[in-house]
Design a protein around this motif. Structure first.
Motif, PDB file in Angstrom:
ATOM      1  N   SER A 147      37.696  43.708  28.289  1.00 60.18           N
ATOM      2  CA  SER A 147      36.969  44.268  29.387  1.00 60.18           C
ATOM      3  C   SER A 147      37.289  43.217  30.580  1.00 60.18           C
ATOM      4  N   VAL A 148      37.005  41.582  30.345  1.00 56.21           N
ATOM      5  CA  VAL A 148      36.849  40.828  31.350  1.00 56.21           C
ATOM      6  C   VAL A 148      38.519  40.784  31.692  1.00 56.21           C
ATOM      7  N   TYR A 149      39.485  40.580  30.648  1.00 53.83           N
ATOM      8  CA  TYR A 149      40.770  40.529  31.216  1.00 53.83           C
ATOM      9  C   TYR A 149      41.238  41.612  32.144  1.00 53.83           C
ATOM     10  N   GLY A 150      40.789  42.910  31.793  1.00 47.70           N
ATOM     11  CA  GLY A 150      41.250  44.100  32.395  1.00 47.70           C
ATOM     12  C   GLY A 150      40.711  43.953  34.126  1.00 47.70           C
ATOM     13  N   LYS A 151      39.190  43.705  34.103  1.00 46.12           N
ATOM     14  CA  LYS A 151      38.809  43.595  35.448  1.00 46.12           C
ATOM     15  C   LYS A 151      39.569  42.415  36.155  1.00 46.12           C
ATOM     16  N   PHE A 152      39.774  41.352  35.742  1.00 52.00           N
ATOM     17  CA  PHE A 152      40.475  40.199  36.086  1.00 52.00           C
ATOM     18  C   PHE A 152      41.755  40.574  36.717  1.00 52.00           C
TER      19      PHE A 152
END
Length: 97
Positions: A46-51
């Protein structure tokens, strides 16, 4: 050569980026570990996708083929952090490829 990279025209609705790596190379291991770690860890994914979405929104005009180095330079640090976490995960779950 450890990696080949191909892409379709950026003017397509859904451009395709294809990475081809030499089997059993460190570069191939890196890609597979990164993929498997993101599949296994909901928060990291999720964090990687948002980044990536945020980065793309901010440098969209610089992500064209002639300007994509800015995008790549800004993306590299998160790969360093995630691969560190992925290596720890690989040890915990005895991940092998």
């Amino acid at each position: 050569m450890d990696k080949l990279f191909f892409r379709t025209c950026y003017k397509r609705e859904h451009p395709i980026h294809l990475h081809v790596r030499a089997s059993c190379s460190p570069n191939a291991r890196y890609a597979l570990l990164f993929r498997d770690y993101l599949r296994a860890d909901d928060v990291a994914r999720s964090v990687y996708g948002k980044f990536k979405t945020t980065l793309s929104d901010h440098v969209a005009n610089q992500s064209l083929p002639e300007r994509r180095q800015t995008y790549l330079d800004l993306k590299d640090p998160i790969f360093d952090m995630l691969i560190y976490a992925a290596e720890q995960w690989a040890e915990r779950v005895n991940w092998r490829r």
